[in-house]
Design a protein around this motif. Structure first.
Motif, PDB file in Angstrom:
ATOM      1  N   SER A 117      30.176 -16.331  35.531  1.00 28.69           N
ATOM      2  CA  SER A 117      29.081 -15.901  36.405  1.00 28.69           C
ATOM      3  C   SER A 117      27.733 -16.132  35.734  1.00 28.69           C
ATOM      4  N   GLU A 120      33.821 -20.706  37.982  1.00 29.30           N
ATOM      5  CA  GLU A 120      35.220 -20.405  37.717  1.00 29.30           C
ATOM      6  C   GLU A 120      36.028 -21.557  37.127  1.00 29.30           C
ATOM      7  N   ASN A 146      35.816 -11.306  28.568  1.00 25.12           N
ATOM      8  CA  ASN A 146      34.762 -11.340  29.573  1.00 25.12           C
ATOM      9  C   ASN A 146      35.032 -12.418  30.619  1.00 25.12           C
ATOM     10  N   ALA A 190      29.078 -10.814  41.582  1.00 22.96           N
ATOM     11  CA  ALA A 190      28.141 -11.912  41.278  1.00 22.96           C
ATOM     12  C   ALA A 190      28.260 -13.026  42.316  1.00 22.96           C
ATOM     13  N   ASN A 191      29.494 -13.408  42.658  1.00 25.74           N
ATOM     14  CA  ASN A 191      29.667 -14.479  43.641  1.00 25.74           C
ATOM     15  C   ASN A 191      29.062 -14.094  44.982  1.00 25.74           C
ATOM     16  N   THR A 233      35.367  -6.759  34.464  1.00 22.06           N
ATOM     17  CA  THR A 233      34.686  -8.050  34.563  1.00 22.06           C
ATOM     18  C   THR A 233      35.120  -8.789  35.834  1.00 22.06           C
ATOM     19  N   ALA A 269      33.596 -12.508  33.322  1.00 23.42           N
ATOM     20  CA  ALA A 269      32.337 -12.742  34.022  1.00 23.42           C
ATOM     21  C   ALA A 269      31.473 -13.788  33.316  1.00 23.42           C
ATOM     22  N   ILE A 281      32.911  -7.568  38.414  1.00 20.50           N
ATOM     23  CA  ILE A 281      31.587  -8.190  38.298  1.00 20.50           C
ATOM     24  C   ILE A 281      31.596  -9.612  38.864  1.00 20.50           C
ATOM     25  N   VAL A 282      32.695 -10.344  38.655  1.00 20.83           N
ATOM     26  CA  VAL A 282      32.791 -11.709  39.204  1.00 20.83           C
ATOM     27  C   VAL A 282      32.662 -11.664  40.726  1.00 20.83           C
TER      28      VAL A 282
END
Lengths: 338, 285
Positions: free
Chosen positions: B38, B217, B33, B102-103, B95, B35, B98-99
């Motif tokens: 995040s 990160e 994962n 999300a950012n 993932t 993410a 998704i990062v």
């Protein structure tokens, strides 16, 4: 992908790289006709990323190892070219182990140097990370990528976080390459050579061992062939070519920055390879083109293009459920241990 | 020296909160994962946001933890669950996507400027831990909370029925399901706990670091290093490795030149893996 006789690639396989390179070669004249020189810039970016993605695919698609170090090695190459040019400009020799070197703005010297330094970096990191496999390999290459990124940020002398500008005109064995057309065809030639070399490698005995080890490591080992040196060699070749591409990017935009070494950029390279297809040598070129064009279109449409791009990635991975898995079923085996 | 040691241990427990979620999700669901950082970011932003609108730090704590846990469940049930049986490349890609989302979504909602998260007066000062050696109260609290959570987690996984289900689900999923363990629900709950721990780490980092996009990160990378050094799937390994990484990183930055100081963790990882390719406490043989 893995035809039973890899020595006999199908006609499509032989033709496709020629078509891809041919299409790219048509871009500058087309840009001339359309009166849009920006197209050449875009296509140069495609070529540079394509070289790195094709190199990554040797490790990712054919050897079945998910490496997130590609951007770091790419950046190392960029820094080699930029630092060598910086020292010429500042007229301040670099002292290495008691020897002084004045630096160079000649790409005929600095690009091979970029490949060598990135290759050495790949050798050192590969020796450690290839002792592991699957998820460990993935996480370790990710960590090494960030190590190189932080290393570049810490280079205060060379701009640190802000990156380093190349202020001196670059040449290629005395030949001025600041002309866009020239630089474009030079880069394209390097892409063609990369495709040729990687294609040869994949079809050779070396490539067969690599692919067989991705398919079933134990069986290859039992046949008396230890996969480790083959994987390490592939990793080093891939890293050296990434360094070359990074040097090319730095030369093309007269600038290098740690941002291109960030692990997100490594993820971008993986996305390029996957978008284009992991099973062919030339696929990542298409992936790189798709990536650059998508980036351009989305970013002209909204400043939050990464949001859309992220959603596209998720959608692609979700929808190509069978397709993607089929393409990379090799990975599932080596990566999905236990 | 004592101050730096405490700072190192404090970074260590923060890393443990992150790495425990990563290592459990990986060791048990076999899911990478990326993410996870995040969720840490989500915890920090929720806490800062709730505190800014309500003015209450105490209210921000449960809000951040509950929201990240809920986010974790939404992602697990809605998306990640489909990827457990798929290869690691697909997991990384989804993932990774998704990062990016999300950012960018966080940047859209909160803007590019870092949020401030002031401490309540009770925690803002410092205490004298030894005569003549003041140390920020909040960092001590972080340290205490981290150690308490680590202990609690160990007790839950090793000593309770729920922990037994989790371990059963990890070692043999079909058999555990046949024995009447609702594996789907256990996994969702596990993911929620991992997310809540990441959220907790994020909210505790808020007052110390800047609450900004991309903050997840650097800590994700360190948590991955911890996970790999400790042995993927091992809570004990995560704890030992987290303290080790926290201390080495803190002292490396103080004692070594900056270029080397920021890389010393990765050298430590390389050194350990050269001798123990499966980490210090390998889980599956």
């Amino acid at each position: 992908m893995a035809e039973f006789d890899p020595h006999l690639p199908r006609p499509v396989e032989r033709l496709a790289p020629i078509v891809v390179v041919g299409l790219l070669a048509a871009v500058p004249p087309l840009a001339q006709v359309l009166g849009d020189p920006f197209l050449i810039k875009v296509a140069t970016r495609v070529i540079v990323f394509a070289i790195a993605a094709v190199a990554l695919n040797l490790v990712l698609g054919f050897a079945g190892m998910v490496s997130l170090l590609q951007a770091g090695l790419f950046g190392v190459g960029g820094y080699v070219v930029a630092i060598a040019a910086h020292h010429i400009f500042e007229a301040e020799p670099i002292g290495i182990a008691g020897l002084a070197w004045g630096g160079s703005a000649d790409l005929a010297l600095t690009l091979p140097l970029a490949a060598v330094v990135a290759g050495l970096m790949a050798l050192v990191t590969g020796m450690v990370s290839l002792r592991t496999s699957g998820p460990y390999f993935l996480m370790i290459t990710l960590a090494f990528d960030q190590m190189l990124y932080y290393g570049a940020v810490a280079l205060q002398k060379y701009g640190g976080d802000d990156g380093l500008q190349i202020l001196t005109p670059l040449t290629l064995a005395g030949w001025d390459v600041s002309n866009r057309w020239r630089f474009f065809y030079f880069a394209l030639a390097l892409l063609a050579v990369t495709l040729l070399v990687v294609g040869r490698l994949v079809g050779s005995r070396f490539g067969i061992v690599l692919r067989a080890a991705a398919e079933n490591e134990r069986r290859v080992a039992v046949s008396g062939i230890p996969p480790y040196p083959y994987r390490l060699a592939a990793f080093v070749v891939s890293g050296a070519v990434a360094g070359l591409a990074g040097g090319l990017l730095a030369a093309g935009q007269q600038f290098v920055s740690p941002a291109d070494m960030h692990w997100v950029r490594s993820g971008d390279f993986v996305v390029m390879a996957v978008l284009g297809g992991l099973s062919t040598v030339w696929g990542p070129v298409v992936g790189a083109a798709a990536f650059v064009v998508l980036e351009l279109l989305l970013s002209s449409w909204t400043q939050h293009w990464q949001l859309v791009f992220g959603l596209i990635i998720v959608a692609v991975v979700l929808s190509l459920r069978g397709g993607l898995a089929d393409l990379v079923h090799l990975l599932g085996r080596s990566g999905g241990a236990r | 020296m004592i101050e730096q040691t405490l700072n190192g241990v404090q970074l260590g427990v923060m890393l443990f909160l992150m790495a425990s979620g990563l290592t459990l999700v990986f060791g048990i669901m076999n899911f990478i994962n990326l993410a996870h950082g995040s969720l840490y970011m989500a915890g920090a932003f929720t806490a800062a946001w709730i505190q800014n609108i309500s003015g209450s730090f105490l209210l921000a704590i449960p809000a951040a933890i509950l929201l990240t846990a809920a986010l974790g469940v939404v992602f697990e049930v809605g998306l990640f669950r489909r990827f457990y049986a798929r290869n690691h490349l697909d997991q990384v890609l989804v993932t990774f996507g998704i990062v990016l989302v999300a950012n960018e979504a966080t940047r859209m909602i909160f803007g590019p400027v870092p949020l401030r998260m002031p401490l309540p007066p009770l925690l803002a000062g410092s205490v004298e831990i030894l005569p003549g050696l003041p140390y920020p109260t909040f960092r001590l609290v972080v340290l205490g909370v981290g150690l308490a959570v680590a202990g609690l987690l160990w007790v839950i996984v090793m000593r309770t029925r729920i922990g037994m289900w989790v371990r059963a689900g990890s070692s043999n999923r079909p058999i555990a399901a046949a024995m009447g363990v609702d594996v789907d629900r256990v996994f969702a709950a596990l993911f929620a706990v991992g997310a809540a721990l990441a959220g907790l780490a994020g909210l505790m980092a808020g007052p110390i670091l800047a609450v900004q996009v991309g903050m997840g990160e650097p800590i994700l990378i360190l948590a991955l290093v911890v996970t790999v050094i400790g042995g993927i799937g091992s809570i004990k390994g995560a704890f030992v490795a987290a303290l080790m990484v926290g201390l080495v990183d803190t002292f490396g930055r103080v004692l070594l030149p900056p270029a080397l100081g920021s890389m010393v963790i990765f050298l430590l990882m390389a050194l350990i893996l050269a001798f123990r390719p499966k980490g210090l406490f390998p889980v599956h043989g």
